[in-house]
Design an enzyme around this catalytic site. Structure first.
Site, PDB file in Angstrom:
ATOM      1  N   ASP A  57       8.866 -20.837  -2.926  1.00 48.73           N
ATOM      2  CA  ASP A  57       7.357 -21.180  -2.137  1.00 48.73           C
ATOM      3  C   ASP A  57       7.155 -22.552  -2.706  1.00 48.73           C
ATOM      4  O   ASP A  57       6.623 -24.021  -3.268  1.00 48.73           O
ATOM      5  CB  ASP A  57       6.966 -20.519  -1.840  1.00 48.73           C
ATOM      6  CG  ASP A  57       7.000 -20.039  -0.246  1.00 48.73           C
ATOM      7  OD1 ASP A  57       8.060 -20.718   0.172  1.00 48.73           O
ATOM      8  OD2 ASP A  57       6.632 -19.330  -0.269  1.00 48.73           O
ATOM      9  N   ARG A 103      -5.470 -11.072  -8.119  1.00 49.70           N
ATOM     10  CA  ARG A 103      -6.005 -12.432  -7.548  1.00 49.70           C
ATOM     11  C   ARG A 103      -6.457 -12.436  -8.290  1.00 49.70           C
ATOM     12  O   ARG A 103      -7.269 -14.424  -8.286  1.00 49.70           O
ATOM     13  CB  ARG A 103      -5.526 -12.034  -6.314  1.00 49.70           C
ATOM     14  CG  ARG A 103      -4.320 -12.002  -5.008  1.00 49.70           C
ATOM     15  CD  ARG A 103      -3.338 -12.505  -5.651  1.00 49.70           C
ATOM     16  NE  ARG A 103      -2.137 -12.968  -5.238  1.00 49.70           N
ATOM     17  CZ  ARG A 103      -1.539 -11.851  -5.291  1.00 49.70           C
ATOM     18  NH1 ARG A 103      -0.965 -10.831  -6.034  1.00 49.70           N
ATOM     19  NH2 ARG A 103       0.437 -12.067  -4.640  1.00 49.70           N
TER      20      ARG A 103
HETATM   21  N1  ARG Z   1      -0.844  -6.158   1.566  1.00 50.98           N
HETATM   22  C1  ARG Z   1      -1.086  -5.863   0.402  1.00 50.98           C
HETATM   23  C2  ARG Z   1      -2.057  -6.790   0.110  1.00 50.98           C
HETATM   24  O1  ARG Z   1      -1.998  -7.485   0.597  1.00 50.98           O
HETATM   25  C3  ARG Z   1       0.226  -6.322  -0.198  1.00 50.98           C
HETATM   26  C4  ARG Z   1       0.331  -8.062  -0.110  1.00 50.98           C
HETATM   27  C5  ARG Z   1       1.766  -8.586  -0.876  1.00 50.98           C
HETATM   28  N2  ARG Z   1       1.634  -9.930  -1.275  1.00 50.98           N
HETATM   29  C6  ARG Z   1       2.635 -10.699  -0.435  1.00 50.98           C
HETATM   30  N3  ARG Z   1       2.672 -12.045  -1.099  1.00 50.98           N
HETATM   31  N4  ARG Z   1       3.635 -10.201  -0.377  1.00 50.98           N
HETATM   32  O2  ARG Z   1      -3.474  -6.446  -0.519  1.00 50.98           O
END
Ligand code: ARG
Length: 408
Positions: A15, A96
């Site tokens: 991506d 993040r």
């Molecule tokens: N559901 C989790 C969160 O929102 C994990 C997200 C994982 N991200 C991914 N791109 N797979 O914090």
């Protein structure tokens, strides 16, 4: 005229690789690709950096964010016993804002007008990136190519990639979507989308299968100063090293697996598997020490604020008035959360085995049923007299004693 610049959060995957080319071709931008080291499994960031340059990025940087992640983010998560919906220790939600902070700093350094990320429109991570970036610099513009392009299937994305000289993976599509860092791994999609399917054994990489673990428990002592872990088994270490070590110890004892239904910010429920051996071990140990060092009222209030902290961080509000204020509360409460917690780990289980602190509010002489008891027994009847005053009145006027209510 020189082109405008965009700073892209680059992982090296398909991506974000397509993003590098797409931003050049479709948006006519110069791309600066940033790969953050947040302790993920993929270690070869130099290779990823080079790959970005090969695809025409004008600059690419691999930034080691791990020590900062531990010091400024994970320590706060431990203070707050940070678990979303009481379960998930927020590993993606915490990384993040850290990455966003670096993207913004780098955008300023290069004079970039744009910041870009490779998140889809369905997840939480787009919300976290964009809310964090906006909070740090409301004037930067954000591009989310994956949300914008119409390469909806993997095939069309691969075709676009091949047509634009983006190296396409030769291996089969990975069966899961994975995000990992120091604080653990998130595994979603594929067969996990059926909530009744057993998570396949191959999703777990940080934790041993509990049935294969030694039957003998492993004891680990975590030392804390001011609510932050500072030693393991008496050995002092930086938080970063301590987390790495805690992941190893808990992981080899099969501790740290989660399988949950989670409520995403965008309104959907999703089935998520996580393995977070260090995160769960350290939070458990920390909370145990809090029960020794904080009074009842503070524990009760903090438990509510911990829920709020986790929810704010999950929803991308790391850089917010509320989170800063909650951490100010935590900074005060953590002052005396100093001491040691002894834990036994065995075949996927965690058992608290002992706790001590120089600032303990536990007074053995008050608690003991043996000799040396200093508890003022004679004060108890008076206490209960006042404590039950309202209830006695209630009973006479409205309750069971009034004859108005039937006890069933
Ligand atoms: N559901 C989790 C969160 O929102 C994990 C997200 C994982 N991200 C991914 N791109 N797979 O914090």
């Amino acid at each position: 005229m020189s082109k405008e610049k965009v700073v892209l959060a680059y992982s090296g995957g398909l991506d974000t690789s397509v993003c590098i080319k797409w931003l050049q071709v479709e948006k006519n931008l110069d791309v600066i690709a940033i790969c953050g080291n947040v302790g993920q499994d993929e270690k070869d960031l130099e290779w990823i950096r080079q790959k970005a340059l090969d695809m025409g990025a004008i600059a690419s940087e691999a930034v080691d964010m791990r020590a900062e992640y531990a010091r400024d983010f994970l320590s706060k998560a431990i203070w707050a016993n940070g678990k979303y919906e009481g379960v998930y220790p927020l590993l993606s939600a915490l990384s993040r804002p850290l990455i966003s902070k670096h993207l913004v700093e780098i955008a300023h350094r290069y004079g970039a007008k744009y910041v870009a990320h490779g998140c889809t429109g369905k997840g939480n991570d787009q919300v976290r990136f964009e809310t964090s970036i906006r909070a740090l610099d409301p004037d930067l513009e954000i591009i989310a190519p994956v949300r914008e392009w119409d390469l909806t299937s993997r095939e069309s994305e691969m075709e676009w990639a091949a047509a634009h000289d983006v190296p396409v993976p030769t291996t089969k599509k990975k069966p899961y979507s994975i995000d990992d860092n120091l604080w653990g791994r998130a595994i979603e999609c594929g067969v996990l989308e059926d909530t009744w399917n057993t998570p396949p054994a191959d999703i777990w990489t940080m934790t041993a299968d509990p049935v294969d673990c030694p039957a003998e428990p492993e004891t680990v002592i975590i030392g804390f100063e001011g609510g932050v872990p500072t030693s393991i088994n008496g050995e002092k270490m930086e938080l970063l090293d301590l987390i790495i070590k805690a992941n190893e110890i808990a992981g080899r004892n099969g501790y740290g697996r989660l399988d949950m239904i989670e409520d995403r910010v965008v309104g959907i429920k999703s089935r998520e598997c996580y393995e977070c051996p260090a995160a769960l071990l350290l939070i458990e140990a920390h909370h145990t020490l809090e029960t020794l060092c904080l009074d009842y009222e503070t524990l009760k209030e903090k438990a509510k604020l911990d829920v709020e902290w986790a929810s704010a961080v999950y929803r991308g509000l790391w850089f917010s008035q509320n989170r800063f204020a909650l951490d100010a509360y935590n900074a005060y409460t953590q002052k005396f959360v100093t001491g040691e917690v002894r834990i036994k780990l065995c075949r996927g289980g965690l058992f608290v085995d002992g706790v001590r602190s120089d600032y303990s509010l536990y007074d053995k002489n008050l608690a003991t049923y043996d000799e040396g008891d200093t508890f003022p027994h004679e004060a108890a009847p008076g206490f209960i007299e006042l404590h039950s005053m309202q209830h006695r009145t209630w009973s006479r006027v409205q309750g069971p004693g009034s004859g108005l209510q039937k006890i069933d």
